[in-house]
Design a protein around this motif. Structure first.
Motif, PDB file in Angstrom:
ATOM      1  N   PRO A  79      62.394 -34.670  51.813  1.00 44.91           N
ATOM      2  CA  PRO A  79      63.682 -35.059  51.232  1.00 44.91           C
ATOM      3  C   PRO A  79      63.468 -35.809  49.925  1.00 44.91           C
ATOM      4  CG  PRO A  79      63.215 -36.336  53.214  1.00 44.91           C
ATOM      5  CD  PRO A  79      62.127 -35.318  53.078  1.00 44.91           C
ATOM      6  N   THR A  80      64.320 -35.545  48.957  1.00 46.90           N
ATOM      7  CA  THR A  80      64.153 -36.153  47.646  1.00 46.90           C
ATOM      8  C   THR A  80      64.772 -37.550  47.558  1.00 46.90           C
ATOM      9  OG1 THR A  80      66.151 -35.039  46.893  1.00 46.90           O
ATOM     10  CG2 THR A  80      64.047 -33.941  46.464  1.00 46.90           C
ATOM     11  N   ASP A  81      65.744 -37.858  48.433  1.00 44.88           N
ATOM     12  CA  ASP A  81      66.426 -39.139  48.314  1.00 44.88           C
ATOM     13  C   ASP A  81      65.833 -40.238  49.198  1.00 44.88           C
ATOM     14  OD1 ASP A  81      67.203 -37.842  50.593  1.00 44.88           O
ATOM     15  OD2 ASP A  81      69.318 -38.380  50.450  1.00 44.88           O
ATOM     16  N   SER A  82      64.956 -39.885  50.127  1.00 39.77           N
ATOM     17  CA  SER A  82      64.339 -40.903  50.972  1.00 39.77           C
ATOM     18  C   SER A  82      62.837 -40.646  51.060  1.00 39.77           C
ATOM     19  CB  SER A  82      64.965 -40.888  52.367  1.00 39.77           C
ATOM     20  OG  SER A  82      64.714 -39.658  53.000  1.00 39.77           O
ATOM     21  N   PRO A  83      62.049 -41.695  51.280  1.00 41.45           N
ATOM     22  CA  PRO A  83      60.609 -41.495  51.378  1.00 41.45           C
ATOM     23  C   PRO A  83      60.260 -40.649  52.598  1.00 41.45           C
ATOM     24  CG  PRO A  83      61.187 -43.797  51.767  1.00 41.45           C
ATOM     25  CD  PRO A  83      62.442 -43.073  51.417  1.00 41.45           C
ATOM     26  N   PRO A  84      59.207 -39.847  52.493  1.00 37.10           N
ATOM     27  CA  PRO A  84      58.845 -38.996  53.626  1.00 37.10           C
ATOM     28  C   PRO A  84      58.305 -39.823  54.795  1.00 37.10           C
ATOM     29  CG  PRO A  84      57.170 -38.876  51.931  1.00 37.10           C
ATOM     30  CD  PRO A  84      58.307 -39.693  51.371  1.00 37.10           C
ATOM     31  N   THR A  85      58.609 -39.370  55.985  1.00 35.34           N
ATOM     32  CA  THR A  85      58.085 -40.033  57.180  1.00 35.34           C
ATOM     33  C   THR A  85      56.710 -39.445  57.487  1.00 35.34           C
ATOM     34  OG1 THR A  85      59.046 -38.420  58.691  1.00 35.34           O
ATOM     35  CG2 THR A  85      60.424 -40.320  58.105  1.00 35.34           C
ATOM     36  N   ILE A  86      56.007 -40.082  58.390  1.00 33.63           N
ATOM     37  CA  ILE A  86      54.705 -39.564  58.804  1.00 33.63           C
ATOM     38  C   ILE A  86      54.879 -38.176  59.418  1.00 33.63           C
ATOM     39  CG2 ILE A  86      52.799 -39.900  60.427  1.00 33.63           C
ATOM     40  CD1 ILE A  86      53.025 -42.894  59.900  1.00 33.63           C
ATOM     41  N   GLU A  87      55.954 -37.955  60.145  1.00 39.25           N
ATOM     42  CA  GLU A  87      56.215 -36.654  60.756  1.00 39.25           C
ATOM     43  C   GLU A  87      56.423 -35.587  59.681  1.00 39.25           C
ATOM     44  OE1 GLU A  87      57.885 -39.487  61.716  1.00 39.25           O
ATOM     45  OE2 GLU A  87      56.735 -39.765  63.565  1.00 39.25           O
ATOM     46  N   ASP A  88      57.123 -35.942  58.593  1.00 44.11           N
ATOM     47  CA  ASP A  88      57.317 -34.999  57.484  1.00 44.11           C
ATOM     48  C   ASP A  88      55.971 -34.599  56.887  1.00 44.11           C
ATOM     49  OD1 ASP A  88      60.091 -35.180  57.728  1.00 44.11           O
ATOM     50  OD2 ASP A  88      60.242 -36.753  56.187  1.00 44.11           O
ATOM     51  N   LEU A  89      55.100 -35.580  56.710  1.00 44.96           N
ATOM     52  CA  LEU A  89      53.792 -35.312  56.115  1.00 44.96           C
ATOM     53  C   LEU A  89      52.911 -34.509  57.061  1.00 44.96           C
ATOM     54  CD1 LEU A  89      53.155 -38.794  54.474  1.00 44.96           C
ATOM     55  CD2 LEU A  89      53.903 -36.695  53.343  1.00 44.96           C
ATOM     56  N   GLN A  90      52.961 -34.798  58.353  1.00 43.31           N
ATOM     57  CA  GLN A  90      52.167 -34.046  59.319  1.00 43.31           C
ATOM     58  C   GLN A  90      52.626 -32.597  59.400  1.00 43.31           C
ATOM     59  OE1 GLN A  90      52.671 -36.561  62.758  1.00 43.31           O
ATOM     60  NE2 GLN A  90      50.737 -37.640  62.371  1.00 43.31           N
ATOM     61  N   ALA A  91      53.898 -32.352  59.142  1.00 48.75           N
ATOM     62  CA  ALA A  91      54.431 -30.989  59.171  1.00 48.75           C
ATOM     63  C   ALA A  91      53.865 -30.130  58.042  1.00 48.75           C
ATOM     64  CB  ALA A  91      55.955 -31.025  59.090  1.00 48.75           C
ATOM     65  N   LEU A  92      53.249 -30.758  57.042  1.00 53.27           N
ATOM     66  CA  LEU A  92      52.657 -29.992  55.945  1.00 53.27           C
ATOM     67  C   LEU A  92      51.403 -29.241  56.374  1.00 53.27           C
ATOM     68  CD1 LEU A  92      52.953 -32.643  53.085  1.00 53.27           C
ATOM     69  CD2 LEU A  92      54.352 -30.598  53.385  1.00 53.27           C
ATOM     70  N   GLY A  93      50.780 -29.643  57.476  1.00 51.45           N
ATOM     71  CA  GLY A  93      49.555 -29.007  57.939  1.00 51.45           C
ATOM     72  C   GLY A  93      48.355 -29.874  57.600  1.00 51.45           C
ATOM     73  N   ALA A  94      47.163 -29.306  57.744  1.00 52.86           N
ATOM     74  CA  ALA A  94      45.928 -30.064  57.502  1.00 52.86           C
ATOM     75  C   ALA A  94      45.756 -30.397  56.020  1.00 52.86           C
ATOM     76  CB  ALA A  94      44.725 -29.285  57.996  1.00 52.86           C
ATOM     77  N   THR A  95      46.183 -29.491  55.155  1.00 51.38           N
ATOM     78  CA  THR A  95      46.111 -29.731  53.711  1.00 51.38           C
ATOM     79  C   THR A  95      47.415 -29.287  53.071  1.00 51.38           C
ATOM     80  OG1 THR A  95      45.174 -27.554  53.184  1.00 51.38           O
ATOM     81  CG2 THR A  95      43.602 -29.346  53.623  1.00 51.38           C
ATOM     82  N   THR A  96      47.632 -29.754  51.871  1.00 47.67           N
ATOM     83  CA  THR A  96      48.788 -29.318  51.096  1.00 47.67           C
ATOM     84  C   THR A  96      48.336 -29.072  49.665  1.00 47.67           C
ATOM     85  OG1 THR A  96      51.102 -29.787  50.576  1.00 47.67           O
ATOM     86  CG2 THR A  96      49.574 -31.649  50.457  1.00 47.67           C
ATOM     87  N   ASP A  97      49.177 -28.438  48.895  1.00 43.32           N
ATOM     88  CA  ASP A  97      48.815 -28.142  47.506  1.00 43.32           C
ATOM     89  C   ASP A  97      48.985 -29.372  46.629  1.00 43.32           C
ATOM     90  OD1 ASP A  97      51.737 -27.414  45.953  1.00 43.32           O
ATOM     91  OD2 ASP A  97      51.683 -27.341  48.136  1.00 43.32           O
ATOM     92  N   VAL A  98      48.357 -29.334  45.480  1.00 39.04           N
ATOM     93  CA  VAL A  98      48.352 -30.490  44.577  1.00 39.04           C
ATOM     94  C   VAL A  98      49.752 -30.768  44.015  1.00 39.04           C
ATOM     95  CG1 VAL A  98      47.727 -29.278  42.438  1.00 39.04           C
ATOM     96  CG2 VAL A  98      46.943 -31.594  42.800  1.00 39.04           C
TER      97      VAL A  98
END
Length: 95
Positions: free
Chosen positions: A16-35
């Motif tokens: 979400p652009t209006d609120s900081p990402p939660t740990i769950e949001d970041l974990q949903a990205l997978g093991a790695t994410t793009d730069v």
């Protein structure tokens, strides 16, 4: 005519652009994410993120896979959500 050198950002959950990402949001990205995604979460533009990655100055550890740069999600979580009592650092080096 398509540009064969252009890498495609994998489809995934958009933070979400209006609120900081939660740990769950970041974990949903997978093991790695793009730069680009990591840069957005850190407040860095796409061009600056690639420029820093190319120079070896990106604020998080990077994994180079062919022509792509990948950012470990664990490093992104540690930078954005440090554990209590842990200093908040955003760098490629340990404090």
């Amino acid at each position: 005519m398509t540009d064969r050198r252009r890498t495609r950002t994998p489809a995934g959950p958009e933070p979400p652009t209006d609120s900081p990402p939660t740990i769950e949001d970041l974990q949903a990205l997978g093991a790695t994410t793009d730069v680009v995604t990591a840069g957005k979460l850190l407040g860095i533009s796409r061009n600056t993120a690639y420029r820093l990655a190319h120079r070896g100055a990106f604020p998080l550890p990077l994994i180079r896979v062919g022509a792509q740069y990948r950012v470990p999600t664990a490093a992104l979580i540690a930078a954005l959500h440090p554990q209590p009592g842990e200093p908040r650092t955003v760098s490629g080096e340990a404090p």
